[in-house]
Design a protein around this motif. Sequence first.
Motif, short mmCIF file in Angstrom:
data_model
loop_
_atom_site.label_atom_id
_atom_site.label_comp_id
_atom_site.label_asym_id
_atom_site.label_seq_id
_atom_site.Cartn_x
_atom_site.Cartn_y
_atom_site.Cartn_z
N VAL A 258 10.77 -6.33 -0.53
CA VAL A 258 11.52 -5.49 -1.45
C VAL A 258 10.58 -5.08 -2.59
O VAL A 258 10.06 -5.93 -3.31
N SER A 259 10.36 -3.77 -2.70
CA SER A 259 9.51 -3.22 -3.76
C SER A 259 10.41 -2.72 -4.89
O SER A 259 11.34 -1.95 -4.65
N ARG A 260 10.11 -3.18 -6.11
CA ARG A 260 10.96 -2.83 -7.25
C ARG A 260 10.26 -1.89 -8.20
O ARG A 260 9.12 -2.12 -8.61
N TYR A 261 10.99 -0.82 -8.58
CA TYR A 261 10.55 0.10 -9.62
C TYR A 261 11.43 -0.15 -10.84
O TYR A 261 12.64 0.12 -10.80
N PHE A 262 10.85 -0.67 -11.90
CA PHE A 262 11.61 -1.06 -13.09
C PHE A 262 12.21 0.17 -13.77
O PHE A 262 11.53 1.17 -14.02
N GLY A 263 13.51 0.07 -14.10
CA GLY A 263 14.21 1.21 -14.69
C GLY A 263 14.40 1.13 -16.19
O GLY A 263 15.06 1.99 -16.79
N GLY A 264 13.83 0.10 -16.83
CA GLY A 264 13.90 0.00 -18.28
C GLY A 264 14.93 -0.99 -18.80
O GLY A 264 14.94 -1.31 -19.99
N THR A 265 15.80 -1.50 -17.92
CA THR A 265 16.82 -2.45 -18.35
C THR A 265 16.62 -3.77 -17.61
O THR A 265 16.56 -3.81 -16.37
N LYS A 266 16.50 -4.85 -18.39
CA LYS A 266 16.32 -6.16 -17.77
C LYS A 266 17.62 -6.61 -17.12
O LYS A 266 18.71 -6.41 -17.67
N LEU A 267 17.51 -7.23 -15.96
CA LEU A 267 18.69 -7.64 -15.20
C LEU A 267 19.04 -9.10 -15.38
O LEU A 267 20.14 -9.52 -15.00
N GLY A 268 18.14 -9.89 -15.98
CA GLY A 268 18.38 -11.33 -16.08
C GLY A 268 18.13 -12.01 -14.76
O GLY A 268 18.06 -11.38 -13.70
N THR A 269 18.02 -13.33 -14.79
CA THR A 269 17.67 -14.06 -13.57
C THR A 269 18.75 -13.93 -12.49
O THR A 269 18.46 -13.71 -11.32
N GLY A 270 20.02 -14.05 -12.91
CA GLY A 270 21.09 -13.90 -11.94
C GLY A 270 21.17 -12.50 -11.36
O GLY A 270 21.38 -12.32 -10.16
N GLY A 271 20.96 -11.51 -12.22
CA GLY A 271 21.00 -10.13 -11.76
C GLY A 271 19.87 -9.82 -10.80
O GLY A 271 20.07 -9.09 -9.81
N LEU A 272 18.70 -10.37 -11.08
CA LEU A 272 17.57 -10.16 -10.17
C LEU A 272 17.84 -10.79 -8.81
O LEU A 272 17.57 -10.18 -7.76
N LYS B 241 0.82 -1.20 0.00
CA LYS B 241 0.00 0.00 0.00
C LYS B 241 0.87 1.27 0.00
O LYS B 241 0.48 2.29 -0.57
N ALA B 242 2.03 1.19 0.65
CA ALA B 242 2.91 2.36 0.73
C ALA B 242 3.57 2.68 -0.60
O ALA B 242 3.88 3.83 -0.89
N ASP B 243 3.80 1.66 -1.43
CA ASP B 243 4.46 1.84 -2.73
C ASP B 243 3.60 1.25 -3.84
O ASP B 243 3.98 0.29 -4.51
N PRO B 244 2.41 1.81 -4.08
CA PRO B 244 1.51 1.22 -5.09
C PRO B 244 2.05 1.30 -6.51
O PRO B 244 1.62 0.54 -7.38
N ALA B 245 2.98 2.22 -6.77
CA ALA B 245 3.52 2.37 -8.12
C ALA B 245 4.60 1.34 -8.45
O ALA B 245 4.99 1.20 -9.62
N ALA B 246 5.09 0.63 -7.45
CA ALA B 246 6.12 -0.38 -7.69
C ALA B 246 5.53 -1.56 -8.47
O ALA B 246 4.38 -1.94 -8.27
N GLY B 247 6.35 -2.13 -9.34
CA GLY B 247 5.86 -3.24 -10.16
C GLY B 247 5.81 -4.56 -9.42
O GLY B 247 5.01 -5.44 -9.76
N HIS B 248 6.65 -4.72 -8.41
CA HIS B 248 6.71 -5.98 -7.66
C HIS B 248 6.95 -5.67 -6.19
O HIS B 248 7.65 -4.72 -5.84
N HIS B 249 6.35 -6.50 -5.34
CA HIS B 249 6.57 -6.42 -3.90
C HIS B 249 6.94 -7.83 -3.44
O HIS B 249 6.08 -8.60 -2.98
N CYS B 250 8.19 -8.18 -3.58
CA CYS B 250 8.65 -9.53 -3.27
C CYS B 250 8.94 -9.65 -1.78
O CYS B 250 9.30 -8.66 -1.13
N SER B 251 8.79 -10.85 -1.25
CA SER B 251 8.85 -10.96 0.21
C SER B 251 9.41 -12.30 0.66
O SER B 251 9.43 -13.28 -0.09
N ALA B 252 9.83 -12.30 1.92
CA ALA B 252 10.27 -13.52 2.59
C ALA B 252 10.14 -13.29 4.09
O ALA B 252 10.32 -12.17 4.57
N PHE B 253 9.80 -14.35 4.80
CA PHE B 253 9.75 -14.23 6.26
C PHE B 253 10.02 -15.56 6.93
O PHE B 253 9.85 -16.63 6.34
N ILE B 254 10.51 -15.46 8.17
CA ILE B 254 10.74 -16.61 9.03
C ILE B 254 10.15 -16.28 10.38
O ILE B 254 10.49 -15.25 10.98
#
Length: 220
Positions: A110-124, A54-67
């Motif tokens: 982690v909320s990501r705002y895409f910058g126009g350049t693909k990072l590839g799987t390793g880069g992500l 909700k805080a970053d609605p313009a982000a394309g992804h909100h990836c998460s992890a928890f323990i």
Amino acid sequence: MSAARHRKGRVIIVRTIAGRVECETEIKKSRFVAVVDRAATEAQARAVIEAARKADPAAGHHCSAFIVDASATDPRIERSNDDGEPSGTAGMPMLEVLRGHRATNVVAVVSRYFGGTKLGTGGLARAYGGAVTEALSHARFLTRERREVLTLELDHVDVGRVESELRGHGVVVLGTSYAAVAVLTVAVVDPDSTAALVASLTAGRVEPVRSGVMYAEVPE
């Protein structure tokens, strides 16, 4: 699997962070906003994730992890979510960072705002894991320890002396009540050694009574 383990004579139940940390990193014009916060239950973790969304609605992804591992007896819960990124490139690298820091009762978003350049799987994977690593570099870690609560019935004239000696040996004094006798309540890691100390201080007249368990968060 229980999070309990031994270190330096103490039983450590949970290693967690003192409070919320947040930081932003940029890779090839993509912005990664990382939030790491405390969460004692799965519901609390999911609430943190939803708040970030909700805080970053313009982000394309909100990836998460928890323990979360609220106690030594409850089952440990680990979850990760790529939130639309290629499978295994976001949530799992974030989860691995939490595991690597031995962090428990903690959630990362982690909320990501895409910058126009693909990072590839390793880069992500490096970007998402790196964002959590950077956030945790600003965190203060705590260990949550199990302690036995003991009560001691003392003559009024002995309370001050015994309390002072116990404090000097690292015993946490919770309080004292006064009636016909004084009742001193303390929290200790090793009740047997405390009982031996009390016996030496009172010529064997006082024997502590175990009256419960509490948990204390101690800075590392």
